[in-house]
Design an enzyme around this catalytic site. Structure first.
Site, PDB file in Angstrom:
ATOM      1  N   HIS A  39       7.637 -11.650   2.450  1.00 45.98           N
ATOM      2  CA  HIS A  39       8.023 -11.716   1.043  1.00 45.98           C
ATOM      3  C   HIS A  39       9.186 -12.653   0.771  1.00 45.98           C
ATOM      4  CE1 HIS A  39       5.011  -8.641   0.638  1.00 45.98           C
ATOM      5  NE2 HIS A  39       4.911  -9.104  -0.596  1.00 45.98           N
ATOM      6  N   ASP A  64      -2.472 -10.073   1.686  1.00 47.10           N
ATOM      7  CA  ASP A  64      -2.760  -8.884   2.487  1.00 47.10           C
ATOM      8  C   ASP A  64      -4.199  -8.882   2.974  1.00 47.10           C
ATOM      9  OD1 ASP A  64      -0.418  -7.322   2.822  1.00 47.10           O
ATOM     10  OD2 ASP A  64      -0.403  -6.979   0.657  1.00 47.10           O
ATOM     11  N   GLU A 115      -7.081  -5.713  -1.512  1.00 43.02           N
ATOM     12  CA  GLU A 115      -6.190  -6.225  -0.467  1.00 43.02           C
ATOM     13  C   GLU A 115      -6.593  -5.759   0.935  1.00 43.02           C
ATOM     14  OE1 GLU A 115      -1.972  -6.951  -1.917  1.00 43.02           O
ATOM     15  OE2 GLU A 115      -2.312  -4.867  -2.509  1.00 43.02           O
ATOM     16  N   CYS A 167      -4.357 -13.420  -7.025  1.00 43.88           N
ATOM     17  CA  CYS A 167      -2.916 -13.629  -7.178  1.00 43.88           C
ATOM     18  C   CYS A 167      -2.218 -13.792  -5.837  1.00 43.88           C
ATOM     19  CB  CYS A 167      -2.292 -12.478  -7.963  1.00 43.88           C
ATOM     20  SG  CYS A 167      -2.580 -10.881  -7.223  1.00 43.88           S
TER      21      CYS A 167
HETATM   22  C1  PEP Z   1      -1.125 -10.200  -1.808  1.00 45.94           C
HETATM   23  O1  PEP Z   1      -1.102  -9.358  -0.913  1.00 45.94           O
HETATM   24  O2  PEP Z   1      -1.848 -11.194  -1.798  1.00 45.94           O
HETATM   25  C2  PEP Z   1      -0.273 -10.027  -2.995  1.00 45.94           C
HETATM   26  C3  PEP Z   1      -0.416 -10.800  -4.043  1.00 45.94           C
HETATM   27  O3  PEP Z   1       0.696  -9.079  -2.924  1.00 45.94           O
HETATM   28  P1  PEP Z   1       2.026  -9.213  -2.036  1.00 45.94           P
HETATM   29  O4  PEP Z   1       2.093 -10.607  -1.505  1.00 45.94           O
HETATM   30  O5  PEP Z   1       3.166  -8.886  -2.916  1.00 45.94           O
HETATM   31  O6  PEP Z   1       1.809  -8.205  -0.970  1.00 45.94           O
HETATM   32 MG    MG Z   2      -0.144  -7.420  -1.265  1.00 49.52          MG
END
Ligand code: PEP
Ligand code: MG
Length: 766
Positions: free
Chosen positions: A369, A634, A610, A681
């Site tokens: 992150h 994910d 995910e 996303c």
């Molecule tokens: C993902 O897992 O692609 C997502 C958009 O969520 P995060 O990256 O916050 O886990």
């Molecule tokens: Mg995610």
């Protein structure tokens, strides 16, 4: 002593040795003793000379150290390196590859066992034992050597790296200038940065304390003395409190601690270093670690135990010093490169935004992150630089190459100039993209592709609007939760959600319910797990804590009053009953609020796909909600079983893996069968090549970090939907992620969009 405890002891001792020479010296001495051989030597590969150089020995002539070397094909050592496997000989001189090294005096030795020292697939050197008599080393001896070598490789690599950056006065410095030293990591946010290192320190670990000069010697002395007093008080208090419950020998331990703290040898040594110009933490680290080493080396088990006590005391003093210093680096240089052992999203705030030009993290990977946030701010970042001796870097000049994942320390003028040229090119490309802001993301055959953004930081909103975003596809609500000391109240959440919704109205804003766990921890709600990515994460946490979930949903709903552009999205969904339960709770919050007199409408509700379980049930989920959005970060990690945060396997984390592409295509198709909109996303949408594939698969919205939006828009405007579809068909017939990656890059070039891929970098030049 069993071989295992010998091994453990060697590794422990070696890992606290101060520099490469000491590391190698200890290894040869300990192994020679443990194996009862006459000789133990280490040859390390020198990449400048392209030769194996004798770097330490026990048993051969010491004068030969540093002066004797073998080419990659010379001698048995060369053979061990080339084959990357052990060679075990009764009489080395009879081997056809034998190359007699006169300066070493090795002619007396016959039995020979050489094992390669391998770190991250490359041979660092060769570890050798030799004996006078003719005999083959037995299997258990060979196994022992292989094990020691595998365990020590990382320590040697680290010590070697540390040594190389400390050796500007090295006799080969002139050769070195032609071979700029770099450390490899994972390219996490593209771009190049040149700047001065600021090391972020947070944890009370002695080994991670960076070198820093004392700005005010008197103040550092004072800080050290008061930390010492504080620890002394702590020990007295604890000792008193436990007096009734402890045996006398355990009580005596406290006395030992107090004596150590009062020992002038310890305090004087630290104060001397401070007076010589070191900050208190660095002086403490040096003195304590030397003592730890000395105790560790003692034969007497009682004295050896004292090493643990000294270390413990050191840590206690350190944590007081850190408390006083605070985690914030006070005076950051103009172009700061923040370097951390483990970069976290909250650390980004340690350096003022206008001074922060680059980020480097020893751990973590491209979809950690912290990396995602770095991309959204547009700061070149390299993660997972496992061998970086980061505590030695404070104040050094480095180049962060966020395209190829390299960090150059003390670069030459020539290299600096080459990278400055890359930066000029980058600026020209960015300027060219600025004109796209008010133009639609429309293909040459008229297909309109909505481009949304992912947000989390306050500054993301303004940046996103500036870049022409048409909506928010993912607001990571956990980010504001992470930079606080406790859960925000409904009222506080309401305000921050309202500002997002207002800023974007009437455009849609997709708020994800709290997604903590994995690599996202809240300081006030720690989750300790062996397998955090397979553990208590996302919806699993919030369903177990309806009070947290309901407060958040109520805040979102109230914030949407009168605007009605809210969409709520559920992360990490695995089973139908989770969706059922979450939707029920959202409806309950809605009814409550309506009863309380708020004019709130039911928002659109969606699920994130995910995990593989959600892929196979996606049609069922689509029926239960209003939209589906894929979290490809994910999804990739779970389909490939590759931790998105682990640099060791970063090379295996491939968003373009054929299995991932197939899953993405399946999700889009199945969701559309239910007539529900499907979006994405994850970071894949932010890559121009990835965006074209996703558009061709039928994704109706691409949501990405605002920084990459202009590039993606440019790619879409440069291609027809038909061309994107034929690209997808071609790619789906390939079976290798790297091949797909190359093909996408090549296609962008053919389309005249080469500037959207990475620029040519200095190390790619002939
Ligand atoms: C993902 O897992 O692609 C997502 C958009 O969520 P995060 O990256 O916050 O886990
Ligand atoms: Mg995610």
């Amino acid at each position: 002593m069993s071989m295992l405890s010998v091994l453990r002891k060697i590794v422990q001792e070696v890992s606290t040795a101060p520099d490469l020479e000491a590391v190698l010296d200890l290894i040869v001495r300990r192994i020679q003793r443990a194996m009862r051989t006459q000789v133990c030597s280490i040859f390390l590969f020198d990449s400048v000379q392209q030769r194996y150089v004798l770097r330490a020995t026990q048993g051969l002539h010491q004068e030969a150290v540093g002066n004797v070397s073998l080419s990659m094909t010379e001698g048995i050592v060369g053979q061990v390196g080339q084959r990357a496997e052990p060679i075990n000989l009764e009489d080395a001189s009879r081997h056809p590859a034998f190359h007699y090294l006169q300066a070493t005096g090795e002619e007396r030795f016959h039995a020979f066992l050489g094992v390669p020292i391998i770190h991250h697939r490359s041979v660092l050197g060769v570890l050798v034992v030799q004996q006078v008599e003719h005999r083959r080393f037995d299997e258990s001896e060979e196994a022992f050597m292989v094990t020691v070598s595998a365990q020590l490789a990382g320590i040697i690599a680290h010590a070697e790296a540390t040594g190389s950056i400390n050796s500007e006065q090295h006799p080969q410095a002139h050769v070195r200038a032609k071979h700029d030293r770099h450390f490899n990591g994972v390219a996490a946010a593209s771009g190049v940065a040149i700047g001065t290192v600021v090391v972020a320190t947070l944890a009370a670990e002695l080994e991670t304390v960076p070198d820093k000069p004392a700005h005010d010697i008197a103040a550092e002395l004072e800080a050290f003395r008061s930390a010492l007093d504080a620890v002394r008080d702590d020990i007295r208090t604890v000792s008193k409190g436990l007096a009734q419950r402890l045996h006398s020998e355990e009580q005596a331990l406290f006395d030992v601690y107090l004596r150590m703290l009062g020992d002038p040898a310890l305090t004087d040594a630290i104060e001397t270093l401070i007076r010589a110009g070191s900050w208190a933490q660095g002086a403490l680290r040096d003195v304590i670690l030397v003592q730890v080493r000395q105790f560790n080396a003692m034969e007497d088990p009682y004295l050896r135990e004292r090493a643990t006590d000294v270390r413990d005391l050191g840590r206690r003093i350190l944590s007081y010093l850190q408390e006083g210093a605070g985690p914030v680096s006070i005076d950051c240089p103009e172009d700061s490169i923040l370097v951390a052992d483990e970069l976290s999203p909250t650390m980004l705030g340690l350096v003022p935004e206008e001074k922060l030009v680059g980020l480097v993290s020893v751990s973590g990977s491209g979809t950690s992150h912290a990396a995602i946030m770095a991309r959204s701010i547009g700061i070149p970042t390299v993660m997972g630089v496992i061998d970086l001796p980061f505590t030695r870097l404070e104040g050094r000049q480095v180049i962060v190459d966020g395209y190829s994942g390299r960090v150059y320390v003390n670069p030459s003028d020539k290299l600096l100039e080459a990278f400055r040229e890359v930066m000029r090119e980058e600026r020209a490309v960015a300027a060219g993209l600025e004109g796209l802001r008010d133009l639609p993301a429309e293909t040459t055959d008229g297909y309109r592709m909505p481009l949304w953004v992912n947000t989390g930081l306050v500054a993301d909103v303004a940046r996103s609007l500036q870049r022409g975003a048409e909506g928010i596809g993912l607001y990571r609500t956990e980010i504001p939760f992470m930079i606080r000391d406790f859960f925000p109240s409904e009222q506080e959440q309401l305000q921050s959600y309202r500002s997002q919704l207002e800023a974007f109205a009437p455009r849609p804003v997709t708020m994800r319910t709290l997604d903590i766990g994995g690599d996202k921890a809240l300081p006030y709600f720690p989750i300790e797990e062996d397998n955090p990515f397979l553990g208590w994460r996302g919806i699993r946490v919030t369903l177990d804590h309806p009070e947290i979930f309901l407060v958040q949903v109520r805040a979102m709903l109230r914030a949407s009053e009168g605007l009605n552009n809210l969409r709520i999205m559920l992360p990490m969904v695995t089973s139908v009953h989770e969706v059922d339960e979450a939707v029920r709770q959202i409806d309950r919050a809605l009814l409550e609020l309506q009863d309380e007199g708020y004019q709130v409408l039911r928002p659109l509700i969606g699920v994130m796909v995910e995990v593989p379980a959600a892929v196979y049930q996606v049609r069922r989920f689509a029926r239960m909600v209003d939209f589906v959005s894929v979290g490809s970060n994910d999804l990739t990690q779970y389909i490939l079983a590759v931790d998105r945060n682990n640099p060791r396997v970063a090379g295996l984390y491939a968003a373009y893996h054929p299995a991932v592409l197939r899953a993405l295509q399946y999700i889009a198709r199945e969701t559309r069968k239910e007539g529900k909109p499907v979006s994405i996303c994850g970071e894949m949408a932010a890559d121009p090549g990835g965006a074209l594939l996703l558009m061709a698969m039928g994704y109706e919205v691409l949501s990405m970090n605002s920084n990459n939006l202009p590039r993606v828009k440019s790619a879409i405007r440069g291609v027809s939907l038909a061309r994107a579809q034929s690209l997808l068909n071609r790619v789906l017939r390939m079976d290798d992620a790297e091949e797909i990656h190359q093909y996408l890059r090549q296609t962008l070039k053919q389309l005249g969009l080469g500037q959207l891929t990475r620029p040519k970098l200095p190390h790619q030049n002939p």
